[in-house]
Design a protein around this motif. Sequence first.
Motif, PDB file in Angstrom:
ATOM      1  N   GLU A 154       3.546  48.849  -5.250  1.00 13.52           N
ATOM      2  CA  GLU A 154       4.853  49.324  -4.818  1.00 13.52           C
ATOM      3  C   GLU A 154       5.098  49.001  -3.349  1.00 13.52           C
ATOM      4  O   GLU A 154       6.216  48.712  -2.962  1.00 13.52           O
ATOM      5  N   MET A 155       4.069  49.030  -2.527  1.00 14.35           N
ATOM      6  CA  MET A 155       4.237  48.733  -1.112  1.00 14.35           C
ATOM      7  C   MET A 155       4.700  47.296  -0.902  1.00 14.35           C
ATOM      8  O   MET A 155       5.499  47.027  -0.005  1.00 14.35           O
ATOM      9  N   VAL A 156       4.231  46.387  -1.741  1.00 16.73           N
ATOM     10  CA  VAL A 156       4.641  44.990  -1.622  1.00 16.73           C
ATOM     11  C   VAL A 156       6.130  44.853  -1.921  1.00 16.73           C
ATOM     12  O   VAL A 156       6.853  44.155  -1.207  1.00 16.73           O
ATOM     13  N   GLU A 157       6.593  45.537  -2.954  1.00 12.03           N
ATOM     14  CA  GLU A 157       8.025  45.484  -3.278  1.00 12.03           C
ATOM     15  C   GLU A 157       8.868  46.107  -2.165  1.00 12.03           C
ATOM     16  O   GLU A 157       9.967  45.633  -1.880  1.00 12.03           O
ATOM     17  N   ASP A 158       8.362  47.160  -1.542  1.00  9.62           N
ATOM     18  CA  ASP A 158       9.058  47.756  -0.395  1.00  9.62           C
ATOM     19  C   ASP A 158       9.163  46.753   0.757  1.00  9.62           C
ATOM     20  O   ASP A 158      10.175  46.693   1.461  1.00  9.62           O
ATOM     21  N   TYR A 159       8.108  45.987   0.930  1.00  2.39           N
ATOM     22  CA  TYR A 159       8.092  44.965   1.977  1.00  2.39           C
ATOM     23  C   TYR A 159       9.182  43.925   1.723  1.00  2.39           C
ATOM     24  O   TYR A 159       9.954  43.577   2.623  1.00  2.39           O
ATOM     25  N   TYR A 160       9.256  43.429   0.489  1.00  2.00           N
ATOM     26  CA  TYR A 160      10.280  42.452   0.146  1.00  2.00           C
ATOM     27  C   TYR A 160      11.688  43.051   0.242  1.00  2.00           C
ATOM     28  O   TYR A 160      12.631  42.378   0.633  1.00  2.00           O
ATOM     29  N   LYS A 161      11.823  44.296  -0.075  1.00  2.00           N
ATOM     30  CA  LYS A 161      13.115  44.989   0.053  1.00  2.00           C
ATOM     31  C   LYS A 161      13.521  45.035   1.533  1.00  2.00           C
ATOM     32  O   LYS A 161      14.683  44.825   1.880  1.00  2.00           O
ATOM     33  N   ILE A 180      12.392  39.096  19.132  1.00  2.19           N
ATOM     34  CA  ILE A 180      11.153  38.353  19.390  1.00  2.19           C
ATOM     35  C   ILE A 180      10.021  38.891  18.523  1.00  2.19           C
ATOM     36  O   ILE A 180       9.262  38.119  17.932  1.00  2.19           O
ATOM     37  N   ILE A 181       9.924  40.207  18.417  1.00  4.11           N
ATOM     38  CA  ILE A 181       8.881  40.809  17.575  1.00  4.11           C
ATOM     39  C   ILE A 181       9.081  40.416  16.114  1.00  4.11           C
ATOM     40  O   ILE A 181       8.123  40.049  15.417  1.00  4.11           O
ATOM     41  N   LEU A 182      10.313  40.453  15.633  1.00  5.99           N
ATOM     42  CA  LEU A 182      10.579  40.040  14.252  1.00  5.99           C
ATOM     43  C   LEU A 182      10.281  38.558  14.077  1.00  5.99           C
ATOM     44  O   LEU A 182       9.699  38.160  13.070  1.00  5.99           O
ATOM     45  N   TRP A 183      10.651  37.728  15.040  1.00  6.13           N
ATOM     46  CA  TRP A 183      10.380  36.297  14.973  1.00  6.13           C
ATOM     47  C   TRP A 183       8.888  36.047  14.793  1.00  6.13           C
ATOM     48  O   TRP A 183       8.477  35.283  13.916  1.00  6.13           O
ATOM     49  N   ILE A 184       8.074  36.723  15.594  1.00 10.51           N
ATOM     50  CA  ILE A 184       6.615  36.581  15.490  1.00 10.51           C
ATOM     51  C   ILE A 184       6.136  37.003  14.103  1.00 10.51           C
ATOM     52  O   ILE A 184       5.334  36.303  13.470  1.00 10.51           O
ATOM     53  N   SER A 185       6.620  38.116  13.622  1.00  7.30           N
ATOM     54  CA  SER A 185       6.195  38.619  12.306  1.00  7.30           C
ATOM     55  C   SER A 185       6.597  37.673  11.174  1.00  7.30           C
ATOM     56  O   SER A 185       5.817  37.448  10.245  1.00  7.30           O
ATOM     57  N   LEU A 186       7.794  37.128  11.240  1.00  6.75           N
ATOM     58  CA  LEU A 186       8.248  36.229  10.184  1.00  6.75           C
ATOM     59  C   LEU A 186       7.475  34.910  10.193  1.00  6.75           C
ATOM     60  O   LEU A 186       7.147  34.365   9.134  1.00  6.75           O
ATOM     61  N   ILE A 187       7.186  34.402  11.367  1.00  4.56           N
ATOM     62  CA  ILE A 187       6.364  33.189  11.474  1.00  4.56           C
ATOM     63  C   ILE A 187       4.992  33.449  10.862  1.00  4.56           C
ATOM     64  O   ILE A 187       4.484  32.665  10.066  1.00  4.56           O
ATOM     65  N   ARG A 188       4.394  34.567  11.216  1.00  5.78           N
ATOM     66  CA  ARG A 188       3.075  34.908  10.689  1.00  5.78           C
ATOM     67  C   ARG A 188       3.099  35.124   9.180  1.00  5.78           C
ATOM     68  O   ARG A 188       2.132  34.822   8.494  1.00  5.78           O
ATOM     69  N   LEU A 189       4.200  35.652   8.666  1.00  5.60           N
ATOM     70  CA  LEU A 189       4.292  35.900   7.232  1.00  5.60           C
ATOM     71  C   LEU A 189       4.052  34.617   6.452  1.00  5.60           C
ATOM     72  O   LEU A 189       3.196  34.562   5.574  1.00  5.60           O
ATOM     73  N   ALA A 193       0.294  33.062   7.427  1.00  5.37           N
ATOM     74  CA  ALA A 193      -0.971  33.755   7.173  1.00  5.37           C
ATOM     75  C   ALA A 193      -0.856  34.969   6.263  1.00  5.37           C
ATOM     76  O   ALA A 193      -1.590  35.091   5.291  1.00  5.37           O
ATOM     77  N   TYR A 194       0.045  35.891   6.574  1.00  4.65           N
ATOM     78  CA  TYR A 194       0.109  37.145   5.825  1.00  4.65           C
ATOM     79  C   TYR A 194       0.364  36.930   4.349  1.00  4.65           C
ATOM     80  O   TYR A 194      -0.137  37.655   3.502  1.00  4.65           O
ATOM     81  N   GLN A 195       1.151  35.924   4.064  1.00  2.00           N
ATOM     82  CA  GLN A 195       1.561  35.669   2.696  1.00  2.00           C
ATOM     83  C   GLN A 195       0.337  35.583   1.769  1.00  2.00           C
ATOM     84  O   GLN A 195       0.340  36.127   0.674  1.00  2.00           O
ATOM     85  N   TRP A 196      -0.681  34.909   2.209  1.00  4.94           N
ATOM     86  CA  TRP A 196      -1.856  34.716   1.350  1.00  4.94           C
ATOM     87  C   TRP A 196      -2.924  35.764   1.618  1.00  4.94           C
ATOM     88  O   TRP A 196      -3.562  36.243   0.682  1.00  4.94           O
ATOM     89  N   PHE A 214      -2.707  38.916   2.563  1.00 12.28           N
ATOM     90  CA  PHE A 214      -2.396  40.266   2.122  1.00 12.28           C
ATOM     91  C   PHE A 214      -1.704  40.316   0.769  1.00 12.28           C
ATOM     92  O   PHE A 214      -1.099  41.321   0.401  1.00 12.28           O
ATOM     93  N   GLY A 215      -1.767  39.228   0.017  1.00 10.32           N
ATOM     94  CA  GLY A 215      -1.185  39.214  -1.312  1.00 10.32           C
ATOM     95  C   GLY A 215       0.333  39.254  -1.315  1.00 10.32           C
ATOM     96  O   GLY A 215       0.939  39.809  -2.225  1.00 10.32           O
ATOM     97  N   LEU A 216       0.934  38.645  -0.302  1.00 12.64           N
ATOM     98  CA  LEU A 216       2.395  38.634  -0.198  1.00 12.64           C
ATOM     99  C   LEU A 216       2.945  37.255  -0.571  1.00 12.64           C
ATOM    100  O   LEU A 216       3.895  36.767   0.011  1.00 12.64           O
ATOM    101  N   GLY A 217       2.343  36.633  -1.571  1.00 19.23           N
ATOM    102  CA  GLY A 217       2.705  35.272  -1.933  1.00 19.23           C
ATOM    103  C   GLY A 217       3.824  35.143  -2.944  1.00 19.23           C
ATOM    104  O   GLY A 217       4.155  34.049  -3.367  1.00 19.23           O
ATOM    105  N   LYS A 218       4.416  36.242  -3.348  1.00 19.16           N
ATOM    106  CA  LYS A 218       5.480  36.182  -4.355  1.00 19.16           C
ATOM    107  C   LYS A 218       6.724  35.472  -3.819  1.00 19.16           C
ATOM    108  O   LYS A 218       7.364  34.712  -4.535  1.00 19.16           O
ATOM    109  N   TYR A 219       7.084  35.727  -2.583  1.00 18.17           N
ATOM    110  CA  TYR A 219       8.237  35.106  -1.940  1.00 18.17           C
ATOM    111  C   TYR A 219       7.813  34.580  -0.580  1.00 18.17           C
ATOM    112  O   TYR A 219       6.841  35.058   0.005  1.00 18.17           O
TER     113      TYR A 219
END
Length: 88
Positions: free
Chosen positions: A1-8, A43-52, A55-58, A60-65
Amino acid sequence: EMVEDYYKALSDIQDRLKAHDNNDNQEQPNSFLFGSKLRFCDIILWISLIRLDLAYQWRFGLGKYNIREDYPRLQQYLHHITTSVDGL
């Protein structure tokens, strides 16, 4: 459920950016999170989105999107910041 919240949350951010766009050219939107001025939160969001996508995508299991393919307005946001802010 946390992953879906993240995508939301990503969808909500994308919708917020669309709502703030203040030009008719959707290929080059010019808004940031809180309007037309770059702020620290952008800037903080930019850093987070680049990292997503890098790195994070794989790790932390966030590879759906991913930003490049599934969130076109966020991809434009990344490009807008990267090309309009010196030093990034």
